[in-house]
Write a protein that holds these residues in place. Structure first.
Motif, mmCIF file in Angstrom:
data_model
loop_
_atom_site.group_PDB
_atom_site.id
_atom_site.type_symbol
_atom_site.label_atom_id
_atom_site.label_comp_id
_atom_site.label_asym_id
_atom_site.label_seq_id
_atom_site.Cartn_x
_atom_site.Cartn_y
_atom_site.Cartn_z
ATOM 1 N N LEU A 145 16.883 -86.840 76.637
ATOM 2 C CA LEU A 145 17.356 -85.876 75.653
ATOM 3 C C LEU A 145 18.267 -84.877 76.346
ATOM 4 N N MET A 146 19.367 -84.554 75.724
ATOM 5 C CA MET A 146 20.289 -83.578 76.291
ATOM 6 C C MET A 146 20.425 -82.416 75.326
ATOM 7 N N ARG A 147 20.417 -81.226 75.848
ATOM 8 C CA ARG A 147 20.601 -80.035 75.022
ATOM 9 C C ARG A 147 22.095 -79.764 74.871
ATOM 10 N N LEU A 148 22.513 -79.619 73.642
ATOM 11 C CA LEU A 148 23.906 -79.318 73.351
ATOM 12 C C LEU A 148 23.989 -77.875 72.867
ATOM 13 N N LYS A 149 24.699 -77.064 73.582
ATOM 14 C CA LYS A 149 24.821 -75.659 73.193
ATOM 15 C C LYS A 149 25.969 -75.505 72.204
ATOM 16 N N SER A 150 25.757 -74.620 71.256
ATOM 17 C CA SER A 150 26.825 -74.359 70.300
ATOM 18 C C SER A 150 27.275 -72.907 70.446
ATOM 19 N N ALA A 151 28.344 -72.575 69.838
ATOM 20 C CA ALA A 151 28.891 -71.213 69.921
ATOM 21 C C ALA A 151 28.169 -70.280 68.963
ATOM 22 N N LEU A 152 28.350 -69.016 69.166
ATOM 23 C CA LEU A 152 27.848 -68.014 68.239
ATOM 24 C C LEU A 152 28.763 -67.949 67.037
ATOM 25 N N PHE A 153 28.199 -67.643 65.895
ATOM 26 C CA PHE A 153 28.973 -67.558 64.667
ATOM 27 C C PHE A 153 28.770 -66.209 64.010
ATOM 28 N N SER A 154 29.849 -65.617 63.565
ATOM 29 C CA SER A 154 29.755 -64.384 62.796
ATOM 30 C C SER A 154 29.473 -64.755 61.351
ATOM 31 N N ARG A 197 7.778 -89.846 66.404
ATOM 32 C CA ARG A 197 8.549 -88.610 66.493
ATOM 33 C C ARG A 197 8.199 -87.912 67.796
ATOM 34 N N ARG A 198 9.212 -87.586 68.564
ATOM 35 C CA ARG A 198 9.016 -86.954 69.854
ATOM 36 C C ARG A 198 9.100 -85.445 69.700
ATOM 37 N N ARG A 199 8.118 -84.756 70.244
ATOM 38 C CA ARG A 199 8.096 -83.298 70.183
ATOM 39 C C ARG A 199 8.692 -82.765 71.472
ATOM 40 N N THR A 200 9.794 -82.013 71.360
ATOM 41 C CA THR A 200 10.489 -81.553 72.555
ATOM 42 C C THR A 200 10.028 -80.183 73.016
ATOM 43 N N THR A 201 9.392 -79.410 72.136
ATOM 44 C CA THR A 201 8.942 -78.076 72.499
ATOM 45 C C THR A 201 7.516 -77.877 72.010
ATOM 46 N N ALA A 240 23.239 -68.135 66.000
ATOM 47 C CA ALA A 240 23.506 -69.210 66.950
ATOM 48 C C ALA A 240 22.616 -70.395 66.619
ATOM 49 N N ASP A 241 22.998 -71.541 67.127
ATOM 50 C CA ASP A 241 22.219 -72.756 66.889
ATOM 51 C C ASP A 241 22.158 -73.547 68.180
ATOM 52 N N MET A 242 21.000 -74.093 68.482
ATOM 53 C CA MET A 242 20.841 -74.962 69.643
ATOM 54 C C MET A 242 20.382 -76.321 69.128
ATOM 55 N N SER A 243 21.084 -77.345 69.503
ATOM 56 C CA SER A 243 20.771 -78.685 69.046
ATOM 57 C C SER A 243 20.460 -79.593 70.224
ATOM 58 N N THR A 244 19.703 -80.636 69.960
ATOM 59 C CA THR A 244 19.440 -81.647 70.976
ATOM 60 C C THR A 244 19.949 -82.985 70.457
ATOM 61 N N ALA A 245 20.324 -83.833 71.361
ATOM 62 C CA ALA A 245 20.808 -85.159 70.992
ATOM 63 C C ALA A 245 20.137 -86.187 71.889
ATOM 64 N N LYS A 246 19.716 -87.290 71.319
ATOM 65 C CA LYS A 246 19.103 -88.348 72.092
ATOM 66 C C LYS A 246 20.202 -89.208 72.708
ATOM 67 N N MET A 247 20.230 -89.234 74.021
ATOM 68 C CA MET A 247 21.197 -90.057 74.730
ATOM 69 C C MET A 247 20.489 -91.343 75.176
#
Length: 68
Positions: free
Chosen positions: A57-66, A14-18, A46-53
């Motif tokens: 690793l690339m950070r994928l930004k998501s939108a804000l949600f009400s 398991r890779r620790r990214t932070t 809001a949510d921030m996700s990462t994806a293994k390419m």
């Protein structure tokens, strides 16, 4: 799955990214884990996700949600 006593298998390391700084100030939990809103524009999340390419690793930004 838990009711049947089943568990998933995690293969590989398991890779620790932070790595948090132990002395850094932590932001307060302003919603106290209560994600309900009684009116529009009261609570946004809001949510921030990462994806293994293939190569990194690339950070994928998501939108804000009400929440309302």
């Amino acid at each position: 799955m838990a009711e049947l006593g089943l568990e998933s298998v995690i293969r590989g390391r398991r890779r620790r990214t932070t790595v948090p700084e132990s002395m850094a100030p932590r932001p307060p939990d302003l919603v106290d884990r209560d994600f309900t809103a009684s009116r529009p524009d009261q609570l946004w999340v809001a949510d921030m996700s990462t994806a293994k390419m293939v190569f990194r690793l690339m950070r994928l930004k998501s939108a804000l949600f009400s929440v309302f």
